[in-house]
Design a protein around this motif. Structure first.
Motif, mmCIF file in Angstrom:
data_model
loop_
_atom_site.group_PDB
_atom_site.id
_atom_site.type_symbol
_atom_site.label_atom_id
_atom_site.label_comp_id
_atom_site.label_asym_id
_atom_site.label_seq_id
_atom_site.Cartn_x
_atom_site.Cartn_y
_atom_site.Cartn_z
ATOM 1 N N SER A 185 -9.735 -1.817 -5.682
ATOM 2 C CA SER A 185 -10.822 -2.485 -4.981
ATOM 3 C C SER A 185 -10.548 -2.422 -3.474
ATOM 4 O O SER A 185 -9.430 -2.160 -3.034
ATOM 5 C CB SER A 185 -10.937 -3.937 -5.444
ATOM 6 O OG SER A 185 -9.734 -4.635 -5.160
ATOM 7 N N THR A 186 -11.581 -2.655 -2.660
ATOM 8 C CA THR A 186 -11.406 -2.525 -1.217
ATOM 9 C C THR A 186 -12.177 -3.601 -0.454
ATOM 10 O O THR A 186 -13.277 -4.003 -0.850
ATOM 11 C CB THR A 186 -11.886 -1.146 -0.711
ATOM 12 O OG1 THR A 186 -13.231 -0.928 -1.124
ATOM 13 C CG2 THR A 186 -11.010 -0.037 -1.244
ATOM 14 N N ASP A 187 -11.563 -4.054 0.636
ATOM 15 C CA ASP A 187 -12.223 -4.886 1.650
ATOM 16 C C ASP A 187 -12.827 -6.167 1.085
ATOM 17 O O ASP A 187 -13.938 -6.563 1.440
ATOM 18 C CB ASP A 187 -13.311 -4.074 2.375
ATOM 19 C CG ASP A 187 -12.738 -2.882 3.116
ATOM 20 O OD1 ASP A 187 -11.609 -2.990 3.630
ATOM 21 O OD2 ASP A 187 -13.405 -1.835 3.173
ATOM 22 N N ASN A 188 -12.101 -6.828 0.206
ATOM 23 C CA ASN A 188 -12.531 -8.121 -0.307
ATOM 24 C C ASN A 188 -11.815 -9.235 0.467
ATOM 25 O O ASN A 188 -10.768 -9.023 1.078
ATOM 26 C CB ASN A 188 -12.201 -8.228 -1.794
ATOM 27 C CG ASN A 188 -12.873 -7.134 -2.600
ATOM 28 O OD1 ASN A 188 -14.085 -7.132 -2.772
ATOM 29 N ND2 ASN A 188 -12.081 -6.188 -3.100
ATOM 30 N N GLY B 228 -2.917 -13.474 -7.720
ATOM 31 C CA GLY B 228 -2.314 -12.247 -8.218
ATOM 32 C C GLY B 228 -2.517 -11.080 -7.271
ATOM 33 O O GLY B 228 -3.393 -10.245 -7.471
ATOM 34 N N VAL B 229 -1.723 -11.044 -6.227
ATOM 35 C CA VAL B 229 -1.811 -9.952 -5.269
ATOM 36 C C VAL B 229 -0.481 -9.839 -4.552
ATOM 37 O O VAL B 229 0.192 -10.842 -4.285
ATOM 38 C CB VAL B 229 -2.953 -10.190 -4.252
ATOM 39 C CG1 VAL B 229 -2.711 -11.441 -3.443
ATOM 40 C CG2 VAL B 229 -3.129 -8.995 -3.339
ATOM 41 N N VAL C 145 -3.266 -5.154 1.422
ATOM 42 C CA VAL C 145 -4.261 -5.513 2.429
ATOM 43 C C VAL C 145 -5.502 -4.635 2.329
ATOM 44 O O VAL C 145 -6.564 -4.992 2.834
ATOM 45 C CB VAL C 145 -3.658 -5.423 3.840
ATOM 46 C CG1 VAL C 145 -2.596 -6.482 4.031
ATOM 47 C CG2 VAL C 145 -3.087 -4.030 4.095
ATOM 48 N N LYS C 146 -5.385 -3.462 1.699
ATOM 49 C CA LYS C 146 -6.567 -2.622 1.493
ATOM 50 C C LYS C 146 -7.511 -3.276 0.507
ATOM 51 O O LYS C 146 -8.737 -3.216 0.653
ATOM 52 C CB LYS C 146 -6.146 -1.248 0.980
ATOM 53 C CG LYS C 146 -7.324 -0.351 0.590
ATOM 54 C CD LYS C 146 -6.847 0.938 -0.051
ATOM 55 C CE LYS C 146 -8.033 1.766 -0.547
ATOM 56 N NZ LYS C 146 -7.589 3.003 -1.231
ATOM 57 N N ASN D 103 -0.480 -12.615 2.159
ATOM 58 C CA ASN D 103 -0.849 -11.510 3.037
ATOM 59 C C ASN D 103 -1.902 -11.861 4.080
ATOM 60 O O ASN D 103 -2.505 -10.989 4.674
ATOM 61 C CB ASN D 103 -1.338 -10.311 2.214
ATOM 62 C CG ASN D 103 -2.717 -10.544 1.608
ATOM 63 O OD1 ASN D 103 -3.173 -11.681 1.524
ATOM 64 N ND2 ASN D 103 -3.371 -9.481 1.196
ATOM 65 N N GLY D 104 -2.164 -13.143 4.315
ATOM 66 C CA GLY D 104 -3.150 -13.527 5.322
ATOM 67 C C GLY D 104 -2.672 -14.708 6.137
ATOM 68 O O GLY D 104 -1.561 -15.206 5.958
#
Length: 290
Positions: free
Chosen positions: A109-112, A134-135, A140-141, A157-158
């Motif tokens: 998946s991308t840009d969520n 769950g990441v 980050v992609k 990651n944020g």
């Protein structure tokens, strides 16, 4: 949306469409009758692009191995979805080799974006392990998690994320589905400013930046839901107190029967039309059915 019947491996809400807004939905599972045997059973399963989830709650089960395996899952190949100020509480499904995730974003998946969300007490009886978010920190992609709260070490990651929290540090009484914020809540003013995307909480209270993390904005008092008297409808009546220049005072009401208010009887006047009125700022102009 309450799941109370005996179910094995269902998806309660599966979204294949694009450009949808899902706001203020509560997915509540029955602890005694829901069993998970698969590693990919999601309460909310998102297969589309550019969807917006706001103020939604996924409540799993009190017993490990019951309820959904995932609270909300963004599947592979989806893009540009936003999950804002949602809650995943006690997602504890999974038996055998199944894992459990409060929020999960799949590779591919991308840009969520997941922002202002809370995931607590995720668990599993399977060997796949459990995680509130769950990441991996390097994904980050696929997704950016920001201003999110977890009871384990995720997310990572944020900006603005907090981990190793308990429900009592945030909510009034999460086990009883009271997700209002207490006066000492760490969620107060801990979110991002998202007014361009949405600006109301689950109770339709305006959100002010920076937003409070979770589904409620501010410290709310009173019952979670209004408890009306055992009647189908109630109608608010208008009462008039007319003070004449000669000192006489008349009391009228907009109903078809006399009303007693604060010891004073108001008489019905039939069809009327106001020429002017004065009211408190918090009152609305029209009668309201509730």
């Amino acid at each position: 949306c309450t799941v109370a019947e005996t179910l094995v491996n269902p998806r309660v809400f599966e979204l294949f469409a694009d450009d949808c807004t899902i706001d203020s939905v509560f997915f509540l599972f029955n602890d005694a009758t829901f069993t998970t045997t698969s590693s990919n059973v999601s309460c909310v399963d998102v297969e589309g692009d550019r969807n917006l989830f706001t103020n939604c709650i996924t409540r799993g089960a009190d017993t490990t191995g019951k309820g959904p395996t995932n609270g909300l899952s963004l599947e592979p190949d989806v893009k540009d979805n936003q999950v804002l100020h949602c809650i995943a509480y006690r997602i504890r499904g999974g038996t055998s080799a199944a894992s459990a995730r409060g929020f999960v974003v799949r590779l591919g998946s991308t840009d969520n974006r997941v922002s202002g969300c809370v995931a607590l007490e995720t668990a599993t009886s399977g060997s796949g392990g459990a995680a509130d978010f769950g990441v991996g920190a390097s994904m980050v992609k696929e997704v950016i998690y920001d201003h999110c709260f977890a009871s384990d070490a995720t997310p990572g990651n944020g900006a603005g994320n907090l981990s190793s929290l308990t429900a009592s540090q945030i909510f009034n009484n999460a086990p009883l589905n009271d997700y209002r914020l207490k006066s000492t809540s760490l969620a107060l003013n801990a979110g991002d400013k998202l007014g361009v995307v949405f600006n109301l909480d689950i109770a339709k209270t305006p959100r002010l930046g920076p937003f409070d993390v979770g589904v409620y904005e501010g410290i709310l008092s009173g019952p979670l839901l209004a408890t009306p008297a055992p009647r189908d409808h109630h109608r608010l009546a208008t009462l008039w107190e007319v003070q004449r220049n000669d000192g006489l005072t008349h009391f009228f009401c907009s109903t078809n029967e006399p009303l007693v208010h604060l010891g004073q009887t108001f008489q019905p006047v039939g069809q009327t039309q106001d020429q002017a009125r004065r009211m408190e700022s918090a009152l609305k102009e029209h009668n309201t059915e509730v």
